[in-house]
Motif scaffolding. Structure first.
Motif, PDB file in Angstrom:
ATOM      1  N   ILE A  97       0.833  -1.201   0.000  1.00  0.00           N
ATOM      2  CA  ILE A  97       0.000   0.000   0.000  1.00  0.00           C
ATOM      3  C   ILE A  97       0.871   1.256   0.000  1.00  0.00           C
ATOM      4  N   GLY A  98       1.996   1.212   0.714  1.00  0.00           N
ATOM      5  CA  GLY A  98       2.910   2.343   0.684  1.00  0.00           C
ATOM      6  C   GLY A  98       3.422   2.622  -0.717  1.00  0.00           C
ATOM      7  N   GLN A  99       3.741   1.557  -1.460  1.00  0.00           N
ATOM      8  CA  GLN A  99       4.193   1.718  -2.840  1.00  0.00           C
ATOM      9  C   GLN A  99       3.094   2.306  -3.715  1.00  0.00           C
ATOM     10  N   PHE A 100       1.865   1.810  -3.533  1.00  0.00           N
ATOM     11  CA  PHE A 100       0.742   2.306  -4.328  1.00  0.00           C
ATOM     12  C   PHE A 100       0.491   3.790  -4.052  1.00  0.00           C
ATOM     13  N   LEU A 101       0.495   4.190  -2.778  1.00  0.00           N
ATOM     14  CA  LEU A 101       0.265   5.594  -2.448  1.00  0.00           C
ATOM     15  C   LEU A 101       1.399   6.474  -2.970  1.00  0.00           C
ATOM     16  N   GLY A 102       2.616   5.929  -2.980  1.00  0.00           N
ATOM     17  CA  GLY A 102       3.722   6.667  -3.575  1.00  0.00           C
ATOM     18  C   GLY A 102       3.479   6.926  -5.049  1.00  0.00           C
ATOM     19  N   ALA A 103       2.924   5.943  -5.751  1.00  0.00           N
ATOM     20  CA  ALA A 103       2.613   6.108  -7.170  1.00  0.00           C
ATOM     21  C   ALA A 103       1.513   7.142  -7.372  1.00  0.00           C
ATOM     22  N   VAL A 104       0.475   7.113  -6.524  1.00  0.00           N
ATOM     23  CA  VAL A 104      -0.589   8.119  -6.621  1.00  0.00           C
ATOM     24  C   VAL A 104       0.004   9.516  -6.437  1.00  0.00           C
ATOM     25  N   GLY A 105       0.901   9.643  -5.462  1.00  0.00           N
ATOM     26  CA  GLY A 105       1.534  10.934  -5.225  1.00  0.00           C
ATOM     27  C   GLY A 105       2.357  11.400  -6.411  1.00  0.00           C
ATOM     28  N   GLU A 106       3.126  10.508  -7.004  1.00  0.00           N
ATOM     29  CA  GLU A 106       3.931  10.892  -8.167  1.00  0.00           C
ATOM     30  C   GLU A 106       3.048  11.353  -9.315  1.00  0.00           C
ATOM     31  N   LEU A 107       1.973  10.618  -9.564  1.00  0.00           N
ATOM     32  CA  LEU A 107       1.075  10.994 -10.654  1.00  0.00           C
ATOM     33  C   LEU A 107       0.392  12.319 -10.354  1.00  0.00           C
ATOM     34  N   ALA A 108       0.089  12.586  -9.088  1.00  0.00           N
ATOM     35  CA  ALA A 108      -0.498  13.872  -8.712  1.00  0.00           C
ATOM     36  C   ALA A 108       0.478  15.017  -8.971  1.00  0.00           C
ATOM     37  N   ARG A 109       1.779  14.723  -8.893  1.00  0.00           N
ATOM     38  CA  ARG A 109       2.811  15.744  -9.111  1.00  0.00           C
ATOM     39  C   ARG A 109       3.285  15.794 -10.557  1.00  0.00           C
ATOM     40  N   GLY A 110       2.685  14.990 -11.428  1.00  0.00           N
ATOM     41  CA  GLY A 110       3.040  15.012 -12.834  1.00  0.00           C
ATOM     42  C   GLY A 110       4.135  14.060 -13.236  1.00  0.00           C
ATOM     43  N   VAL A 111       4.528  13.155 -12.340  1.00  0.00           N
ATOM     44  CA  VAL A 111       5.542  12.141 -12.668  1.00  0.00           C
ATOM     45  C   VAL A 111       4.845  10.933 -13.264  1.00  0.00           C
ATOM     46  N   SER A 112       5.135  10.625 -14.517  1.00  0.00           N
ATOM     47  CA  SER A 112       4.479   9.498 -15.185  1.00  0.00           C
ATOM     48  C   SER A 112       5.439   8.855 -16.189  1.00  0.00           C
ATOM     49  N   PRO A 113       5.532   7.516 -16.177  1.00  0.00           N
ATOM     50  CA  PRO A 113       4.864   6.587 -15.264  1.00  0.00           C
ATOM     51  C   PRO A 113       5.506   6.637 -13.886  1.00  0.00           C
ATOM     52  N   PRO A 114       4.892   5.969 -12.882  1.00  0.00           N
ATOM     53  CA  PRO A 114       5.484   5.939 -11.543  1.00  0.00           C
ATOM     54  C   PRO A 114       6.899   5.372 -11.579  1.00  0.00           C
ATOM     55  N   SER A 115       7.742   5.864 -10.682  1.00  0.00           N
ATOM     56  CA  SER A 115       9.154   5.480 -10.690  1.00  0.00           C
ATOM     57  C   SER A 115       9.377   4.015 -10.342  1.00  0.00           C
ATOM     58  N   VAL A 116       8.459   3.407  -9.583  1.00  0.00           N
ATOM     59  CA  VAL A 116       8.551   1.983  -9.261  1.00  0.00           C
ATOM     60  C   VAL A 116       7.528   1.239 -10.097  1.00  0.00           C
ATOM     61  N   ALA A 117       8.005   0.356 -10.963  1.00  0.00           N
ATOM     62  CA  ALA A 117       7.093  -0.429 -11.800  1.00  0.00           C
ATOM     63  C   ALA A 117       6.426  -1.496 -10.945  1.00  0.00           C
ATOM     64  N   PRO A 118       5.085  -1.501 -10.858  1.00  0.00           N
ATOM     65  CA  PRO A 118       4.408  -2.472  -9.995  1.00  0.00           C
ATOM     66  C   PRO A 118       4.504  -3.885 -10.544  1.00  0.00           C
ATOM     67  N   VAL A 119       4.626  -4.838  -9.633  1.00  0.00           N
ATOM     68  CA  VAL A 119       4.707  -6.256  -9.984  1.00  0.00           C
ATOM     69  C   VAL A 119       3.680  -7.005  -9.151  1.00  0.00           C
ATOM     70  N   ARG A 120       2.855  -7.779  -9.808  1.00  0.00           N
ATOM     71  CA  ARG A 120       1.918  -8.658  -9.110  1.00  0.00           C
ATOM     72  C   ARG A 120       1.974 -10.014  -9.803  1.00  0.00           C
ATOM     73  N   HIS A 121       2.589 -10.993  -9.148  1.00  0.00           N
ATOM     74  CA  HIS A 121       2.756 -12.306  -9.770  1.00  0.00           C
ATOM     75  C   HIS A 121       1.398 -12.987  -9.910  1.00  0.00           C
ATOM     76  N   TRP A 122       1.059 -13.390 -11.108  1.00  0.00           N
ATOM     77  CA  TRP A 122      -0.177 -14.146 -11.294  1.00  0.00           C
ATOM     78  C   TRP A 122       0.133 -15.544 -11.827  1.00  0.00           C
ATOM     79  N   ASP A 123       1.392 -15.960 -11.580  1.00  0.00           N
ATOM     80  CA  ASP A 123       1.784 -17.325 -11.886  1.00  0.00           C
ATOM     81  C   ASP A 123       2.429 -17.890 -10.622  1.00  0.00           C
TER      82      ASP A 123
END
Length: 432
Positions: free
Chosen positions: A171-197
């Motif tokens: 959740i901390g990583q996700f909120l960091g991404a929301v903050g970056e996008l709110a400040r005009g940083v795109s894409p977020p500096s940390v690429a999200p990873v969610r293993h679905w295998d």
């Protein structure tokens, strides 16, 4: 789902909070999506399945105004969902998260006072979205956000999430991404990873059962809320005596104060439980935001904890951390690591079955990035666990932010033990 909360005004501690009807925020469908894409299903990992669908609540207070915080965060949240498709999905009832794109719940609110006036009483204010039941249902949003703007221009972001979705690091990583996008940083500096295998190393089945049983106790109990401030000077002294970390020092302080306050017979169990981030041990990719923690237990008797120095208790916690890899291998007979050798001080600590009030859980939110979330005006002035009920007696160690103490949100004693708990805190110079 939109019936989560009607428009209403709550008056608590003299401050009125007016809340709008909840709306749904969905991904923008900009095409800037990351894997897994919409329409796919993410299987819950063995670490996710250790958790119950309990709603976790986080409050971030920002005393530096930003332009139109409600709309700014709402837009950034929608854009963040492009990159975090599972967050906008729903539990499928079969051990997975379906990336349905149904979105997250969002509530705009306003408070009748300045943030500085309310800072000491934020816990009593209606700053998060509450689900109607004790646990999250499959059809409920996995994330619910409330932005409350105060009369001074400061604002509070209240986040409620289903623990099956993510741990605090995620959740901390996700909120960091929301903050970056709110400040005009795109894409977020940390690429999200969610293993679905099957890329994430699985916990042994015995460990999954042992971890889940820690929380599966027929729902939360209501305990007395205390918000305490453990001075950095005290933490530094304990660190100097034991070589421990700040978390170990704070956890040891709360453990001893609480155990002395409850005053159980000397041979009664009084264990400490704490979660450990094991991403580095199980092959989780950089940017992984699902659950990836295991709970470690430090077994001890009430008499041993009450009579030990705080520095010695901090060392016990450190030794238990060193045994965490055993939890991943299932080397113990029941999937739990062997207790650290303390020369016999914990003898008999686990001979009797544990009851829900015997021990305490301590969780650290210190290094999760919550205080670094920045929606345009800088990091948070305060981080809080915004809860009035818990699955087991426990507390959340929150970062000092701009203060000179670690803020600890505590729900760990019954009313009859509250005064004794505060007296023990007083003896160590801890404010509350």
């Amino acid at each position: 789902m939109l019936a989560l909360a009607a428009q209403r005004t709550h008056t608590m501690t003299g401050a009125a909070v007016a809340k709008s009807w909840p709306v749904v925020v969905v991904p923008t469908e900009s095409g800037q999506t990351t894997t897994p894409p919409a329409g796919h299903t993410v299987a819950l990992s063995s670490f996710d399945l250790c958790m119950l669908p309990f709603p976790m609540k986080l409050v971030l207070a920002f005393d530096r105004p930003v332009h139109e915080p409600v709309e700014t965060i709402k837009r950034a949240l929608s854009r963040a969902l492009d990159h975090y498709q599972p967050v906008a999905g729903r539990l499928d009832g079969e051990g997975g998260i379906a990336c349905t794109g149904e979105g997250v719940a969002f509530v705009a609110a306003s408070a009748s006072c300045a943030l500085e006036e309310a800072m000491a009483t934020l816990q009593q204010m209606d700053l998060t979205v509450r689900l109607p039941g004790v646990f999250c249902l499959d059809a409920d949003p996995l994330l619910l956000v409330q932005v409350t703007v105060f009369s001074c221009g400061g604002f509070v972001v209240g986040v409620t999430w289903n623990h099956l979705l993510a741990d605090g690091t995620g959740i901390g990583q996700f909120l960091g991404a929301v903050g970056e996008l709110a400040r005009g940083v795109s894409p977020p500096s940390v690429a999200p990873v969610r293993h679905w295998d099957d890329a994430l190393r699985a916990l042994p089945p015995t460990s999954v059962a042992a971890q889940r049983s820690t929380f599966d106790n027929n729902g939360p109990r209501y305990l007395v809320r205390h918000d305490v401030a453990v001075p950095l000077s005290l933490v530094s002294r304990i660190k100097g005596e034991s070589g421990c970390t700040a978390f170990e020092a704070v956890a040891a302080v709360i453990w001893r104060c609480r155990t002395r306050a409850v005053a159980s017979p000397d041979d009664s169990p009084a264990p400490l439980c704490f979660p450990c981030n094991v991403r580095a041990l199980v092959g989780a990719g950089a940017g992984y935001y699902g659950n990836c923690v295991v709970g470690q237990v430090v077994p001890a008797t009430s008499g041993a904890v009450a009579s030990s120095s705080v520095a010695d208790l901090a060392l016990l916690i450190r030794r238990a951390k060193e045994n965490v890899p055993d939890l991943l291998s299932g080397s113990g007979s029941d999937g739990e690591a062997a207790p650290p050798d303390d020369g016999g001080a914990q003898s008999g600590a686990q001979e009797a079955p544990l009851q829900w009030y015997d021990g305490i859980g301590v969780i650290s939110w210190v290094n999760l990035g919550f205080d670094a979330a920045d929606f345009g005006g800088g990091g948070a002035a305060r981080v809080m666990w915004h809860e009035d009920r818990t699955l087991l007696p426990g507390c959340m160690v929150c970062p000092p932010c701009r203060g000179d103490a670690f803020n600890v949100s505590s729900l760990c004693v019954k009313p009859e033990h509250a005064d004794a708990f505060l007296r023990e805190l007083d003896l160590l110079g801890i404010q509350y």
